[in-house]
Scaffold this motif. Structure first.
Motif, PDB file in Angstrom:
ATOM      1  N   GLN A  95       0.824  -1.202   0.000  1.00  0.00           N
ATOM      2  CA  GLN A  95       0.000   0.000   0.000  1.00  0.00           C
ATOM      3  C   GLN A  95       0.864   1.262   0.000  1.00  0.00           C
ATOM      4  O   GLN A  95       0.630   2.195  -0.761  1.00  0.00           O
ATOM      5  CB  GLN A  95      -0.918  -0.021   1.224  1.00  0.00           C
ATOM      6  CG  GLN A  95      -2.227   0.691   0.994  1.00  0.00           C
ATOM      7  CD  GLN A  95      -3.117   0.634   2.226  1.00  0.00           C
ATOM      8  OE1 GLN A  95      -3.018  -0.274   3.040  1.00  0.00           O
ATOM      9  NE2 GLN A  95      -3.987   1.609   2.362  1.00  0.00           N
ATOM     10  N   ALA A  96       1.895   1.242   0.830  1.00  0.00           N
ATOM     11  CA  ALA A  96       2.802   2.395   0.886  1.00  0.00           C
ATOM     12  C   ALA A  96       3.575   2.529  -0.431  1.00  0.00           C
ATOM     13  O   ALA A  96       3.762   3.633  -0.957  1.00  0.00           O
ATOM     14  CB  ALA A  96       3.760   2.247   2.067  1.00  0.00           C
ATOM     15  N   ARG A  97       4.009   1.397  -0.969  1.00  0.00           N
ATOM     16  CA  ARG A  97       4.695   1.425  -2.270  1.00  0.00           C
ATOM     17  C   ARG A  97       3.790   2.032  -3.343  1.00  0.00           C
ATOM     18  O   ARG A  97       4.222   2.843  -4.159  1.00  0.00           O
ATOM     19  CB  ARG A  97       5.098   0.011  -2.684  1.00  0.00           C
ATOM     20  CG  ARG A  97       5.802  -0.025  -4.034  1.00  0.00           C
ATOM     21  CD  ARG A  97       5.676  -1.367  -4.715  1.00  0.00           C
ATOM     22  NE  ARG A  97       4.309  -1.671  -5.097  1.00  0.00           N
ATOM     23  CZ  ARG A  97       3.934  -2.809  -5.654  1.00  0.00           C
ATOM     24  NH1 ARG A  97       4.816  -3.765  -5.877  1.00  0.00           N
ATOM     25  NH2 ARG A  97       2.672  -3.017  -5.982  1.00  0.00           N
ATOM     26  N   ASN A  98       2.540   1.615  -3.337  1.00  0.00           N
ATOM     27  CA  ASN A  98       1.619   2.105  -4.366  1.00  0.00           C
ATOM     28  C   ASN A  98       1.376   3.609  -4.249  1.00  0.00           C
ATOM     29  O   ASN A  98       1.196   4.280  -5.270  1.00  0.00           O
ATOM     30  CB  ASN A  98       0.294   1.345  -4.297  1.00  0.00           C
ATOM     31  CG  ASN A  98       0.456  -0.118  -4.681  1.00  0.00           C
ATOM     32  OD1 ASN A  98       1.498  -0.518  -5.204  1.00  0.00           O
ATOM     33  ND2 ASN A  98      -0.567  -0.913  -4.403  1.00  0.00           N
ATOM     34  N   PHE A  99       1.370   4.112  -3.037  1.00  0.00           N
ATOM     35  CA  PHE A  99       1.271   5.569  -2.890  1.00  0.00           C
ATOM     36  C   PHE A  99       2.433   6.243  -3.605  1.00  0.00           C
ATOM     37  O   PHE A  99       2.252   7.216  -4.337  1.00  0.00           O
ATOM     38  CB  PHE A  99       1.287   5.972  -1.410  1.00  0.00           C
ATOM     39  CG  PHE A  99      -0.015   5.772  -0.685  1.00  0.00           C
ATOM     40  CD1 PHE A  99      -1.226   6.095  -1.282  1.00  0.00           C
ATOM     41  CD2 PHE A  99      -0.027   5.290   0.625  1.00  0.00           C
ATOM     42  CE1 PHE A  99      -2.428   5.923  -0.599  1.00  0.00           C
ATOM     43  CE2 PHE A  99      -1.223   5.117   1.313  1.00  0.00           C
ATOM     44  CZ  PHE A  99      -2.413   5.425   0.695  1.00  0.00           C
ATOM     45  N   MET A 100       3.631   5.725  -3.410  1.00  0.00           N
ATOM     46  CA  MET A 100       4.791   6.326  -4.063  1.00  0.00           C
ATOM     47  C   MET A 100       4.704   6.176  -5.574  1.00  0.00           C
ATOM     48  O   MET A 100       4.962   7.114  -6.329  1.00  0.00           O
ATOM     49  CB  MET A 100       6.094   5.689  -3.544  1.00  0.00           C
ATOM     50  CG  MET A 100       6.410   6.093  -2.117  1.00  0.00           C
ATOM     51  SD  MET A 100       8.129   5.748  -1.641  1.00  0.00           S
ATOM     52  CE  MET A 100       8.040   3.975  -1.363  1.00  0.00           C
ATOM     53  N   ARG A 101       4.338   4.990  -6.010  1.00  0.00           N
ATOM     54  CA  ARG A 101       4.323   4.685  -7.441  1.00  0.00           C
ATOM     55  C   ARG A 101       3.224   5.442  -8.186  1.00  0.00           C
ATOM     56  O   ARG A 101       3.436   5.943  -9.292  1.00  0.00           O
ATOM     57  CB  ARG A 101       4.115   3.179  -7.631  1.00  0.00           C
ATOM     58  CG  ARG A 101       4.209   2.712  -9.069  1.00  0.00           C
ATOM     59  CD  ARG A 101       3.779   1.263  -9.197  1.00  0.00           C
ATOM     60  NE  ARG A 101       2.388   1.083  -8.815  1.00  0.00           N
ATOM     61  CZ  ARG A 101       1.804  -0.097  -8.602  1.00  0.00           C
ATOM     62  NH1 ARG A 101       2.510  -1.212  -8.724  1.00  0.00           N
ATOM     63  NH2 ARG A 101       0.528  -0.174  -8.250  1.00  0.00           N
ATOM     64  N   ASP A 102       2.035   5.497  -7.582  1.00  0.00           N
ATOM     65  CA  ASP A 102       0.853   5.955  -8.320  1.00  0.00           C
ATOM     66  C   ASP A 102       0.433   7.378  -8.003  1.00  0.00           C
ATOM     67  O   ASP A 102      -0.299   7.995  -8.780  1.00  0.00           O
ATOM     68  CB  ASP A 102      -0.338   5.040  -8.014  1.00  0.00           C
ATOM     69  CG  ASP A 102      -0.039   3.584  -8.340  1.00  0.00           C
ATOM     70  OD1 ASP A 102       0.798   3.339  -9.239  1.00  0.00           O
ATOM     71  OD2 ASP A 102      -0.627   2.700  -7.692  1.00  0.00           O
ATOM     72  N   GLN A 103       0.820   7.873  -6.854  1.00  0.00           N
ATOM     73  CA  GLN A 103       0.244   9.146  -6.434  1.00  0.00           C
ATOM     74  C   GLN A 103       1.244  10.239  -6.124  1.00  0.00           C
ATOM     75  O   GLN A 103       0.878  11.401  -6.078  1.00  0.00           O
ATOM     76  CB  GLN A 103      -0.647   8.924  -5.199  1.00  0.00           C
ATOM     77  CG  GLN A 103      -1.827   8.017  -5.517  1.00  0.00           C
ATOM     78  CD  GLN A 103      -2.888   8.062  -4.434  1.00  0.00           C
ATOM     79  OE1 GLN A 103      -3.093   9.082  -3.799  1.00  0.00           O
ATOM     80  NE2 GLN A 103      -3.548   6.947  -4.211  1.00  0.00           N
ATOM     81  N   MET A 104       2.486   9.886  -5.909  1.00  0.00           N
ATOM     82  CA  MET A 104       3.438  10.945  -5.547  1.00  0.00           C
ATOM     83  C   MET A 104       3.970  11.641  -6.787  1.00  0.00           C
ATOM     84  O   MET A 104       4.339  10.990  -7.767  1.00  0.00           O
ATOM     85  CB  MET A 104       4.603  10.365  -4.747  1.00  0.00           C
ATOM     86  CG  MET A 104       4.279  10.240  -3.282  1.00  0.00           C
ATOM     87  SD  MET A 104       5.777   9.959  -2.323  1.00  0.00           S
ATOM     88  CE  MET A 104       5.025   9.589  -0.732  1.00  0.00           C
TER      89      MET A 104
END
Length: 155
Positions: free
Chosen positions: A33-42
């Motif tokens: 979930q934390a990885r996806n925040f970085m990948r998709d939203q940051m």
DNA sequence: GCCAACGTTGGC
DNA sequence: GCCAACGTTGGC
């Protein structure tokens, strides 16, 4: 442009390490979930609170800015590293990190202090059992903390 | 150090 | 796909 709260254990990498380095890869995230925040939203220019976790005085200790989009976390390929992941390959990397730079160190805004403000009651970092190391921060919450708890000079 | 909460793993 | 067992996180 989004806002974030990013946890780090000061014993592993604290605000003074970032003050020394200026910029760092946000390596070591091993949660999807934390990885996806970085990948998709940051995005470059996003801002985050640097939060000290799992220590004597947990809380916000600084402000950082995303300065490089997500790319493979090199520690996953390092056999000797704590964060080595044998199931990850350079062709198909499992773990990513962004780079962040220090905007400024702040005073410690402790977890206890955050809890005292009803405006912040819904922050994920305050939720019982919360373990996610990167969480989105609502713009209104960001404004409240920077304006009322950290004072002038921070946008 | 304790332990509740949560995420991941793996047998079936 | 279910779910018990296990490992980790993180406040206290």
């Amino acid at each position: 442009m989004r806002y974030w709260l990013m946890k780090s254990e000061p014993e592993a990498y604290g605000i003074d390490d970032l003050a020394r380095d200026g910029v760092t890869a946000w390596w070591g995230v091993r949660n999807y979930q934390a990885r996806n925040f970085m990948r998709d939203q940051m995005s470059v220019g996003d801002r985050g609170f640097f939060y000290h976790s799992n220590c004597a005085e947990p809380g916000i200790v600084g402000i950082v800015e995303v300065c490089k989009l997500a790319y493979p976390d090199t520690t996953q390929f390092d056999r000797k590293h704590k964060y080595f992941d044998p199931k990850s390959t350079p062709e198909n990397p499992r773990w990513l990190n962004v780079d962040v730079k220090l905007v400024k160190k702040t005073r410690l805004v402790s977890l206890a202090e955050l809890r005292r403000h009803k405006e912040l009651a819904h922050m994920r970092v305050l939720a019982k059992g919360n373990r996610l190391s990167i969480t989105p921060v609502d713009p209104a919450e960001w404004a409240f903390i920077t304006k009322h708890l950290l004072g002038k000079g921070i946008k």
